[in-house]
Scaffold this motif. Structure first.
Motif, mmCIF file in Angstrom:
data_model
loop_
_atom_site.group_PDB
_atom_site.id
_atom_site.type_symbol
_atom_site.label_atom_id
_atom_site.label_comp_id
_atom_site.label_asym_id
_atom_site.label_seq_id
_atom_site.Cartn_x
_atom_site.Cartn_y
_atom_site.Cartn_z
ATOM 1 N N THR A 195 0.824 -1.253 -0.132
ATOM 2 C CA THR A 195 -0.131 -0.005 -0.051
ATOM 3 C C THR A 195 0.916 1.254 0.044
ATOM 4 O O THR A 195 2.034 1.146 0.605
ATOM 5 C CB THR A 195 -0.904 0.037 1.286
ATOM 6 N N GLY A 196 0.624 2.172 -0.778
ATOM 7 C CA GLY A 196 1.382 3.356 -0.891
ATOM 8 C C GLY A 196 0.551 4.708 -0.416
ATOM 9 O O GLY A 196 -0.503 4.761 -0.381
ATOM 10 N N TYR A 197 1.356 5.545 0.084
ATOM 11 C CA TYR A 197 0.824 7.171 0.560
ATOM 12 C C TYR A 197 1.473 8.281 -0.129
ATOM 13 O O TYR A 197 2.757 8.001 -0.249
ATOM 14 C CB TYR A 197 0.829 7.209 1.965
ATOM 15 N N ALA A 198 1.102 8.963 -0.797
ATOM 16 C CA ALA A 198 1.518 10.228 -1.456
ATOM 17 C C ALA A 198 0.695 11.489 -1.065
ATOM 18 O O ALA A 198 -0.285 11.350 -0.921
ATOM 19 C CB ALA A 198 1.566 10.225 -2.891
ATOM 20 N N ARG A 199 1.517 12.388 -0.739
ATOM 21 C CA ARG A 199 1.104 13.842 -0.384
ATOM 22 C C ARG A 199 1.914 14.761 -0.954
ATOM 23 O O ARG A 199 2.987 14.722 -0.938
ATOM 24 C CB ARG A 199 0.988 14.023 1.416
ATOM 25 N N VAL A 200 1.051 15.743 -1.276
ATOM 26 C CA VAL A 200 1.828 17.261 -1.608
ATOM 27 C C VAL A 200 1.071 18.407 -0.793
ATOM 28 O O VAL A 200 -0.114 18.196 -0.425
ATOM 29 C CB VAL A 200 1.358 17.684 -3.077
ATOM 30 N N SER A 201 2.048 19.463 -0.833
ATOM 31 C CA SER A 201 1.364 20.729 0.361
ATOM 32 C C SER A 201 0.294 21.516 -0.399
ATOM 33 O O SER A 201 -0.311 22.101 0.486
ATOM 34 C CB SER A 201 2.478 21.301 0.785
ATOM 35 N N THR A 202 0.405 21.836 -1.643
ATOM 36 C CA THR A 202 -0.483 22.716 -2.048
ATOM 37 C C THR A 202 -0.855 22.200 -3.531
ATOM 38 O O THR A 202 -0.551 21.235 -4.213
ATOM 39 C CB THR A 202 0.365 24.154 -2.556
ATOM 40 N N ASP A 203 -1.920 22.931 -3.916
ATOM 41 C CA ASP A 203 -2.703 22.726 -5.228
ATOM 42 C C ASP A 203 -1.744 22.816 -6.542
ATOM 43 O O ASP A 203 -1.819 22.331 -7.374
ATOM 44 C CB ASP A 203 -3.891 23.351 -5.361
ATOM 45 N N GLY A 204 -0.761 23.599 -6.410
ATOM 46 C CA GLY A 204 0.111 23.766 -7.343
ATOM 47 C C GLY A 204 1.133 22.829 -7.652
ATOM 48 O O GLY A 204 1.912 22.821 -8.900
ATOM 49 N N GLN A 205 1.290 21.844 -6.864
ATOM 50 C CA GLN A 205 2.096 20.773 -6.795
ATOM 51 C C GLN A 205 1.425 19.524 -7.508
ATOM 52 O O GLN A 205 0.079 19.524 -7.166
ATOM 53 C CB GLN A 205 2.797 20.310 -5.406
ATOM 54 N N THR A 206 2.030 18.802 -8.057
ATOM 55 C CA THR A 206 1.524 17.426 -8.489
ATOM 56 C C THR A 206 1.778 16.202 -7.736
ATOM 57 O O THR A 206 3.185 16.169 -7.413
ATOM 58 C CB THR A 206 1.635 17.518 -10.098
#
Length: 64
Positions: free
Chosen positions: A2-13
């Motif tokens: 299982t993987g988890y991904a996160r970015v901090s802002t809407d401008g990031q992908t």
């Protein structure tokens, strides 16, 4: 896995993190956009709740 991904802002992908998790063999991937200043991580909470004792959790970046 299982993987988890996160970015901090809407401008990031999330694309590069998700690609890395897929190539690592993650079958389930939880992802979200959430500021590092906020403590609420809805998808992370779902991810952890979905884990079974024998599951492996993979994060693309340790600061996530």
């Amino acid at each position: 896995m299982t993987g988890y991904a996160r970015v901090s802002t809407d401008g990031q992908t999330l694309d590069s993190q998700i690609e890395l998790l897929r190539t690592t063999g993650c079958e389930r991937i939880f992802s979200e956009t959430a500021s590092g200043a906020k403590t609420e991580r809805r998808e992370l909470r779902k991810c952890i709740a979905a884990l079974k004792p024998s599951d492996v959790l993979v994060v693309a970046r340790l600061d996530r």
